[in-house]
Design an enzyme around this catalytic site. Structure first.
Site, PDB file in Angstrom:
ATOM      1  N   THR A  28       2.380  -6.172  10.174  1.00  0.00           N
ATOM      2  CA  THR A  28       3.450  -7.239   9.320  1.00  0.00           C
ATOM      3  C   THR A  28       2.494  -8.574  10.088  1.00  0.00           C
ATOM      4  OG1 THR A  28       4.485  -6.783  11.750  1.00  0.00           O
ATOM      5  CG2 THR A  28       5.831  -6.360   9.244  1.00  0.00           C
ATOM      6  N   GLN A 101       1.481   5.834   5.920  1.00  0.00           N
ATOM      7  CA  GLN A 101       2.106   5.540   4.863  1.00  0.00           C
ATOM      8  C   GLN A 101       1.660   3.958   4.636  1.00  0.00           C
ATOM      9  OE1 GLN A 101       5.915   5.687   6.497  1.00  0.00           O
ATOM     10  NE2 GLN A 101       6.018   6.166   8.113  1.00  0.00           N
ATOM     11  N   ASP A 104      -1.870  -0.962   1.849  1.00  0.00           N
ATOM     12  CA  ASP A 104      -2.635  -2.233   1.437  1.00  0.00           C
ATOM     13  C   ASP A 104      -4.163  -1.516   1.874  1.00  0.00           C
ATOM     14  OD1 ASP A 104      -2.858  -1.698   4.457  1.00  0.00           O
ATOM     15  OD2 ASP A 104      -0.519  -2.877   5.315  1.00  0.00           O
ATOM     16  N   HIS A 119       0.761   7.460   0.530  1.00  0.00           N
ATOM     17  CA  HIS A 119       1.389   6.529  -0.434  1.00  0.00           C
ATOM     18  C   HIS A 119       0.547   5.990  -0.948  1.00  0.00           C
ATOM     19  CE1 HIS A 119       5.117   6.899   2.753  1.00  0.00           C
ATOM     20  NE2 HIS A 119       5.105   8.370   1.901  1.00  0.00           N
ATOM     21  N   CYS A 127      -4.680   6.449 -15.709  1.00  0.00           N
ATOM     22  CA  CYS A 127      -3.517   6.518 -16.535  1.00  0.00           C
ATOM     23  C   CYS A 127      -2.394   8.175 -16.725  1.00  0.00           C
ATOM     24  CB  CYS A 127      -4.835   7.084 -17.893  1.00  0.00           C
ATOM     25  SG  CYS A 127      -4.100   7.266 -19.414  1.00  0.00           S
ATOM     26  N   CYS A 154      -7.669   5.748 -24.412  1.00  0.00           N
ATOM     27  CA  CYS A 154      -7.030   6.525 -24.607  1.00  0.00           C
ATOM     28  C   CYS A 154      -5.129   5.735 -25.475  1.00  0.00           C
ATOM     29  CB  CYS A 154      -7.059   7.684 -24.058  1.00  0.00           C
ATOM     30  SG  CYS A 154      -5.525   7.653 -23.357  1.00  0.00           S
ATOM     31  N   ASN A 212       6.624   0.505  19.362  1.00  0.00           N
ATOM     32  CA  ASN A 212       7.187  -0.116  17.206  1.00  0.00           C
ATOM     33  C   ASN A 212       7.923  -1.159  17.739  1.00  0.00           C
ATOM     34  OD1 ASN A 212       7.516   1.087  14.658  1.00  0.00           O
ATOM     35  ND2 ASN A 212       9.789   0.783  15.376  1.00  0.00           N
TER      36      ASN A 212
HETATM   37  P1  NAD Z   1      10.266   0.425   7.726  1.00  0.00           P
HETATM   38  O1  NAD Z   1       9.642  -0.625   7.544  1.00  0.00           O
HETATM   39  O2  NAD Z   1      11.034   1.342   8.274  1.00  0.00           O
HETATM   40  O3  NAD Z   1       9.400   0.272   9.286  1.00  0.00           O
HETATM   41  C1  NAD Z   1       8.896  -0.651  10.132  1.00  0.00           C
HETATM   42  C2  NAD Z   1       8.846  -0.729  11.536  1.00  0.00           C
HETATM   43  O4  NAD Z   1       8.064  -1.526  12.613  1.00  0.00           O
HETATM   44  C3  NAD Z   1      10.256  -1.675  12.434  1.00  0.00           C
HETATM   45  O5  NAD Z   1      10.407  -0.838  12.804  1.00  0.00           O
HETATM   46  C4  NAD Z   1       9.318  -2.360  12.656  1.00  0.00           C
HETATM   47  O6  NAD Z   1      11.017  -2.461  13.590  1.00  0.00           O
HETATM   48  C5  NAD Z   1       8.455  -2.410  13.754  1.00  0.00           C
HETATM   49  N1  NAD Z   1       7.677  -3.792  13.431  1.00  0.00           N
HETATM   50  C6  NAD Z   1       7.564  -4.798  12.364  1.00  0.00           C
HETATM   51  N2  NAD Z   1       6.626  -5.781  12.880  1.00  0.00           N
HETATM   52  C7  NAD Z   1       6.019  -4.765  14.156  1.00  0.00           C
HETATM   53  C8  NAD Z   1       4.514  -4.916  14.793  1.00  0.00           C
HETATM   54  N3  NAD Z   1       4.026  -6.279  14.878  1.00  0.00           N
HETATM   55  N4  NAD Z   1       5.140  -3.832  16.039  1.00  0.00           N
HETATM   56  C9  NAD Z   1       5.480  -2.942  15.928  1.00  0.00           C
HETATM   57  N5  NAD Z   1       6.267  -2.638  15.661  1.00  0.00           N
HETATM   58  C10 NAD Z   1       6.721  -3.196  14.316  1.00  0.00           C
HETATM   59  O7  NAD Z   1       8.159   0.688   7.693  1.00  0.00           O
HETATM   60  P2  NAD Z   1       7.955   2.427   7.381  1.00  0.00           P
HETATM   61  O8  NAD Z   1       7.997   3.466   7.998  1.00  0.00           O
HETATM   62  O9  NAD Z   1       5.777   2.471   6.962  1.00  0.00           O
HETATM   63  O10 NAD Z   1       8.341   2.647   6.031  1.00  0.00           O
HETATM   64  C11 NAD Z   1       8.778   1.955   4.685  1.00  0.00           C
HETATM   65  C12 NAD Z   1       7.850   2.414   3.549  1.00  0.00           C
HETATM   66  O11 NAD Z   1       7.352   1.249   2.946  1.00  0.00           O
HETATM   67  C13 NAD Z   1       6.849   3.020   3.548  1.00  0.00           C
HETATM   68  O12 NAD Z   1       6.383   4.300   2.767  1.00  0.00           O
HETATM   69  C14 NAD Z   1       5.240   2.635   3.554  1.00  0.00           C
HETATM   70  O13 NAD Z   1       4.281   2.249   2.587  1.00  0.00           O
HETATM   71  C15 NAD Z   1       5.882   1.388   2.440  1.00  0.00           C
HETATM   72  N6  NAD Z   1       4.958   0.133   2.242  1.00  0.00           N
HETATM   73  C16 NAD Z   1       4.111  -0.751   2.808  1.00  0.00           C
HETATM   74  C17 NAD Z   1       4.226  -1.704   3.110  1.00  0.00           C
HETATM   75  C18 NAD Z   1       1.949  -1.680   3.183  1.00  0.00           C
HETATM   76  O14 NAD Z   1       1.731  -1.479   2.746  1.00  0.00           O
HETATM   77  N7  NAD Z   1       1.524  -2.863   4.391  1.00  0.00           N
HETATM   78  C19 NAD Z   1       4.684  -2.394   3.357  1.00  0.00           C
HETATM   79  C20 NAD Z   1       5.777  -2.776   3.126  1.00  0.00           C
HETATM   80  C21 NAD Z   1       6.146  -1.345   2.958  1.00  0.00           C
END
Ligand code: NAD
Length: 249
Positions: A28, A101, A104, A119, A127, A154, A212
């Site tokens: 984030t 997970q 990016d 993921h 393909c 293909c 978190n």
């Molecule tokens: P989630 O959105 O369920 O949980 C994210 C957690 O991170 C939240 O509890 C939030 O409070 C916390 N958070 C947010 N910003 C933070 C920070 N700066 N520092 C510490 N904590 C912070 O995410 P998840 O558990 O990864 O599950 C979501 C699914 O969506 C996953 O499968 C993921 O692959 C996918 N996803 C990936 C991306 C990416 O690749 N960046 C983005 C969005 C969703």
């Protein structure tokens, strides 16, 4: 400096095998919204419907326009202090591997070597017929030229190498479980720990630490819980480790 950050530094130092499990929250601070955190993508639209195998197969127009737009919001971003700190900790042998997970690619961008992308990723596409791999760009270029669904040489349909809702787990999943079992310390960073099967992994590790912003279902099981932004926590952690270096050597 909170005592929890010092505790984390010492836990990393004492652990013989440390696995980091990261979720959307670690990115984030790179400008990619998470799913379930406040202001996350989840609330903005139904990502679960858009990014599903069912939409890919039966509503390709929706998948390759709205779904692809959502995926594109996660591309071309820069690693932040937390990604960089994890790469540094790996170089110092204080972290052994990262299970992420995230799709990016920011762990690789920041120089981490042993990364298991549960993921999938946004670097390649495949393909559905001949399984040939090509770049994500070639898929995006075909869509931009109006080819929906985008096609392989293909004639088969090209899809991103991302694990969508309805997809089986990727081949690296067995390795992920092995890593989690081997972990003396698992450090969770930025995951709500609500998505199965990732949500089972912390229970396989001997010791658990969590960074978190919001509470997770594993907070009671963790010996260290830090509720702050990952970037801020890792900057303080690295400062402490560097200052204490001569004590540890
Ligand atoms: P989630 O959105 O369920 O949980 C994210 C957690 O991170 C939240 O509890 C939030 O409070 C916390 N958070 C947010 N910003 C933070 C920070 N700066 N520092 C510490 N904590 C912070 O995410 P998840 O558990 O990864 O599950 C979501 C699914 O969506 C996953 O499968 C993921 O692959 C996918 N996803 C990936 C991306 C990416 O690749 N960046 C983005 C969005 C969703």
């Amino acid at each position: 400096m909170t005592s929890a950050i010092k505790d984390l530094a010492h836990a990393l130092k004492n652990s013989r095998y440390t696995v980091v499990l990261t979720g959307a929250g670690i990115s984030t601070e790179s400008g990619i919204p998470d799913f379930r955190g406040s202001g996350g993508l989840w609330k903005a639209r139904d990502a679960m419907e858009l990014l599903s195998l069912e939409t890919l197969y039966y509503r390709p127009e929706l998948f390759y326009t709205e779904g692809l737009r959502l995926l594109n919001t996660m591309r071309g971003k820069q690693p932040n202090a937390a990604h960089k700190a994890l790469a540094w900790l790996e170089q110092r042998s204080l972290v052994n591997s990262i299970i992420t997970q995230n799709i990016d690619g920011l762990h690789y961008e920041s120089g981490s070597k042993r990364v298991l992308e549960m993921h999938g990723n946004l670097r390649t596409s495949s393909c559905l017929e001949c399984r040939r791999k090509t770049s994500f760009e070639s898929l995006a270029d075909a869509v931009a030229k109006g080819q929906i669904p985008p096609k392989c040489h293909c004639g088969g349909i090209l899809r991103p190498d991302v694990v969508f809702f309805g997809d089986p787990m990727p081949p690296c999943f067995d390795e992920v479980v092995q890593e989690a079992r081997q972990a003396e310390l698992m450090l969770v960073v930025g995951s709500s720990l609500q998505v199965a099967p990732v949500s089972y992994l912390p229970s396989l590790s001997k010791q658990l630490a969590i960074i978190n912003l919001e509470p997770t279902p594993y907070d009671n099981a963790a010996s260290i819980v830090i509720r702050n932004k990952a970037g801020v926590v890792f900057e303080e952690l690295l400062d402490y480790i560097r200052d204490e270096d001569d004590v540890w050597e």
